[in-house]
Design a protein around this motif. Structure first.
Motif, PDB file in Angstrom:
ATOM      1  N   ILE A  87       8.059   1.531  16.039  1.00  0.00           N
ATOM      2  CA  ILE A  87       6.838   1.601  15.245  1.00  0.00           C
ATOM      3  C   ILE A  87       6.611   0.225  14.633  1.00  0.00           C
ATOM      4  N   TYR A  88       5.339  -0.100  14.422  1.00  0.00           N
ATOM      5  CA  TYR A  88       4.962  -1.419  13.929  1.00  0.00           C
ATOM      6  C   TYR A  88       4.234  -1.250  12.599  1.00  0.00           C
ATOM      7  N   ILE A  89       4.809  -1.807  11.555  1.00  0.00           N
ATOM      8  CA  ILE A  89       4.211  -1.716  10.224  1.00  0.00           C
ATOM      9  C   ILE A  89       3.574  -3.063   9.898  1.00  0.00           C
ATOM     10  N   PRO A  90       2.260  -3.098   9.706  1.00  0.00           N
ATOM     11  CA  PRO A  90       1.557  -4.369   9.485  1.00  0.00           C
ATOM     12  C   PRO A  90       1.821  -4.954   8.107  1.00  0.00           C
ATOM     13  N   SER A  91       1.426  -6.193   7.925  1.00  0.00           N
ATOM     14  CA  SER A  91       1.517  -6.823   6.613  1.00  0.00           C
ATOM     15  C   SER A  91       0.570  -6.091   5.655  1.00  0.00           C
ATOM     16  N   LYS A  92       0.931  -6.036   4.385  1.00  0.00           N
ATOM     17  CA  LYS A  92       0.185  -5.299   3.362  1.00  0.00           C
ATOM     18  C   LYS A  92      -0.060  -3.855   3.810  1.00  0.00           C
ATOM     19  N   PRO A  93       1.004  -3.128   4.097  1.00  0.00           N
ATOM     20  CA  PRO A  93       0.859  -1.781   4.669  1.00  0.00           C
ATOM     21  C   PRO A  93       0.463  -0.711   3.652  1.00  0.00           C
ATOM     22  N   ASN A  94      -0.169   0.316   4.169  1.00  0.00           N
ATOM     23  CA  ASN A  94      -0.487   1.516   3.400  1.00  0.00           C
ATOM     24  C   ASN A  94       0.425   2.636   3.910  1.00  0.00           C
ATOM     25  N   TYR A  95       1.114   3.323   3.005  1.00  0.00           N
ATOM     26  CA  TYR A  95       2.103   4.318   3.414  1.00  0.00           C
ATOM     27  C   TYR A  95       1.495   5.421   4.279  1.00  0.00           C
ATOM     28  N   GLU A  96       0.421   6.022   3.830  1.00  0.00           N
ATOM     29  CA  GLU A  96      -0.194   7.140   4.559  1.00  0.00           C
ATOM     30  C   GLU A  96      -0.742   6.693   5.910  1.00  0.00           C
ATOM     31  N   LYS A  97      -1.489   5.600   5.900  1.00  0.00           N
ATOM     32  CA  LYS A  97      -2.205   5.164   7.110  1.00  0.00           C
ATOM     33  C   LYS A  97      -1.311   4.433   8.101  1.00  0.00           C
ATOM     34  N   ASP A  98      -0.448   3.578   7.601  1.00  0.00           N
ATOM     35  CA  ASP A  98       0.309   2.696   8.492  1.00  0.00           C
ATOM     36  C   ASP A  98       1.720   3.168   8.813  1.00  0.00           C
ATOM     37  N   VAL A  99       2.262   4.035   7.985  1.00  0.00           N
ATOM     38  CA  VAL A  99       3.637   4.501   8.217  1.00  0.00           C
ATOM     39  C   VAL A  99       3.658   5.975   8.621  1.00  0.00           C
ATOM     40  N   LEU A 100       3.200   6.836   7.712  1.00  0.00           N
ATOM     41  CA  LEU A 100       3.291   8.271   7.967  1.00  0.00           C
ATOM     42  C   LEU A 100       2.477   8.689   9.195  1.00  0.00           C
ATOM     43  N   LYS A 101       1.320   8.072   9.391  1.00  0.00           N
ATOM     44  CA  LYS A 101       0.480   8.412  10.547  1.00  0.00           C
ATOM     45  C   LYS A 101       1.189   8.102  11.860  1.00  0.00           C
ATOM     46  N   GLN A 102       1.928   6.987  11.892  1.00  0.00           N
ATOM     47  CA  GLN A 102       2.688   6.629  13.097  1.00  0.00           C
ATOM     48  C   GLN A 102       3.884   7.560  13.305  1.00  0.00           C
ATOM     49  N   LEU A 103       4.493   7.981  12.186  1.00  0.00           N
ATOM     50  CA  LEU A 103       5.727   8.765  12.274  1.00  0.00           C
ATOM     51  C   LEU A 103       5.496  10.234  12.640  1.00  0.00           C
ATOM     52  N   LYS A 104       4.389  10.801  12.226  1.00  0.00           N
ATOM     53  CA  LYS A 104       4.168  12.241  12.411  1.00  0.00           C
ATOM     54  C   LYS A 104       4.401  12.726  13.843  1.00  0.00           C
ATOM     55  N   PRO A 105       3.886  12.022  14.879  1.00  0.00           N
ATOM     56  CA  PRO A 105       4.130  12.503  16.246  1.00  0.00           C
ATOM     57  C   PRO A 105       5.587  12.364  16.684  1.00  0.00           C
ATOM     58  N   LEU A 106       6.378  11.583  15.938  1.00  0.00           N
ATOM     59  CA  LEU A 106       7.764  11.317  16.325  1.00  0.00           C
ATOM     60  C   LEU A 106       8.764  12.202  15.593  1.00  0.00           C
ATOM     61  N   LEU A 107       8.272  12.994  14.636  1.00  0.00           N
ATOM     62  CA  LEU A 107       9.161  13.794  13.793  1.00  0.00           C
ATOM     63  C   LEU A 107       8.980  15.287  14.030  1.00  0.00           C
ATOM     64  N   GLN A 108      10.064  16.026  13.865  1.00  0.00           N
ATOM     65  CA  GLN A 108       9.974  17.489  13.906  1.00  0.00           C
ATOM     66  C   GLN A 108       9.329  18.018  12.622  1.00  0.00           C
ATOM     67  N   ASP A 109       9.641  17.388  11.520  1.00  0.00           N
ATOM     68  CA  ASP A 109       9.154  17.845  10.223  1.00  0.00           C
ATOM     69  C   ASP A 109       8.757  16.642   9.368  1.00  0.00           C
ATOM     70  N   ALA A 110       7.482  16.315   9.380  1.00  0.00           N
ATOM     71  CA  ALA A 110       6.986  15.148   8.643  1.00  0.00           C
ATOM     72  C   ALA A 110       7.080  15.371   7.135  1.00  0.00           C
TER      73      ALA A 110
END
Length: 348
Positions: A43-66
């Protein structure tokens, strides 16, 4: 007795509830929570990241339980400690593993580029591999102050970028990438190469300019020292280089069309009034006409000592050339080549 039984039951129920709660917490923190089948996912987290948009959104398809990940991330204070970069998740990781990885394991990427014809091409190639976009990279490459401070001109700026594979972080900025390339350029021009350039009578950027012509002339690494020797013979004897690739570059520059493929240089092309036209001017071109491989640069620095002044493509050995010491011999070779190129129907 009745009250005692009730207290025992309450105590047992408390233990059960506490055990269940503890198990649930343990599972949330330490149980595997990945949903992908491959060994790893990036996963790629951009500079000045937003948790919901840039992290959690990328992780949800990769996790069993977000939701459980979100709970653990919140408990560990991850939202206040977001870090940009490339992160590698491994199959079977727990939420605790994932959070720890995202907090401290920015993974380097291999940035590779070679044979780029212009800074624009280089910017586009690099932008595919790091966070910086092509426009910010190009603006950084062309920055007049930076070029002047480091001994480059717009025409020679491409010479600073030595094609190779470099390890950088994905969130490297345009200026950081440029600074790293300047460092690599200085490292490339070690004492041995610097002294060799002086020995053959060329400056570093001139070596790269000649190497760019050699690069365009032959794709055969085994032939590059010989081709370089031809050009150095001409240069050292005060001849014009008469290099077809420089004319092709002049045509593209004049037409502002670098995607055009030109396989045949015509006599009328030799009259183009451009400092890159080495059929018209004795001097070296203002700068490299492409990005040469390290093998081409070293071929110029260690060019083959011979008495050849001419060469032309060899129809019987595609990719190689026929070399000649005299004009008469060259003209004979050239007739073979022209007959072949006409037979192939190549007009441009």
């Amino acid at each position: 007795m009745y009250i005692k039984k009730i207290l025992v039951i309450i105590a047992v129920l408390g233990i059960v509830v506490l055990s269940f709660f503890s198990y649930h917490i343990y599972q949330s923190i330490f149980a595997p929570n990945t949903a992908f089948e491959s060994e790893t996912q990036a996963i790629y987290i951009p500079s000045k990241p937003n948790y919901e948009k840039d992290v959690l959104k990328q992780l949800k398809p990769l996790l069993q339980d977000a939701q459980s990940f979100h709970m653990v991330a919140k408990q560990k204070g991850y939202m206040q400690n977001l870090k940009p970069g490339k992160y590698i998740l491994r199959r079977g990781m727990s939420n605790n593993d994932i959070v720890n990885t995202l907090r401290s394991a920015n993974t380097p990427v291999a940035v590779v580029f070679n044979n780029q014809e212009r800074l624009e091409n280089l910017a586009g190639r690099v932008a595919q591999q790091i966070e910086a976009d092509s426009l910010s990279l190009l603006n950084s490459f062309k920055d007049a102050t930076f070029l002047a401070e480091n001994g480059f001109k717009p025409a020679t700026a491409l010479a600073m970028y030595i094609p190779n594979q470099y390890e950088l972080y994905w969130n490297t900025s345009a200026d950081e990438f440029r600074a790293r390339m300047l460092k690599e350029y200085k490292r490339f021009w070690n004492e041995k190469r610097t002294q060799q350039a002086k020995k053959i009578g060329l400056k570093k950027q001139e070596v790269i300019t000649v190497a760019s012509i050699v690069q365009k002339e032959t794709a055969k690494v085994s032939e590059r020292k010989r081709v370089a020797g031809v050009y150095m013979n001409r240069y050292n004897n005060g001849w014009k280089l008469d290099a077809d690739p420089t004319v092709i570059y002049a045509i593209k520059l004049q037409n502002k069309s670098f995607d055009t493929i030109i396989k045949r240089v015509l006599y009328k092309d030799l009259e183009i009034d451009s400092p890159y036209n080495t059929y018209k001017y004795k001097t070296l071109p203002p700068g490299p006409i492409a990005m040469p491989d390290i093998s081409s640069i070293d071929a110029v620095l260690n060019y083959e000592k011979h008495k050849y002044f001419y060469f032309v493509a060899n129809p019987e050995k595609p990719g190689f050339h026929m070399f000649a010491k005299t004009l008469a011999q060259h003209n004979a070779n050239k007739r073979k080549y022209v007959a072949w190129i006409n037979k192939m129907g190549i007009k441009r």
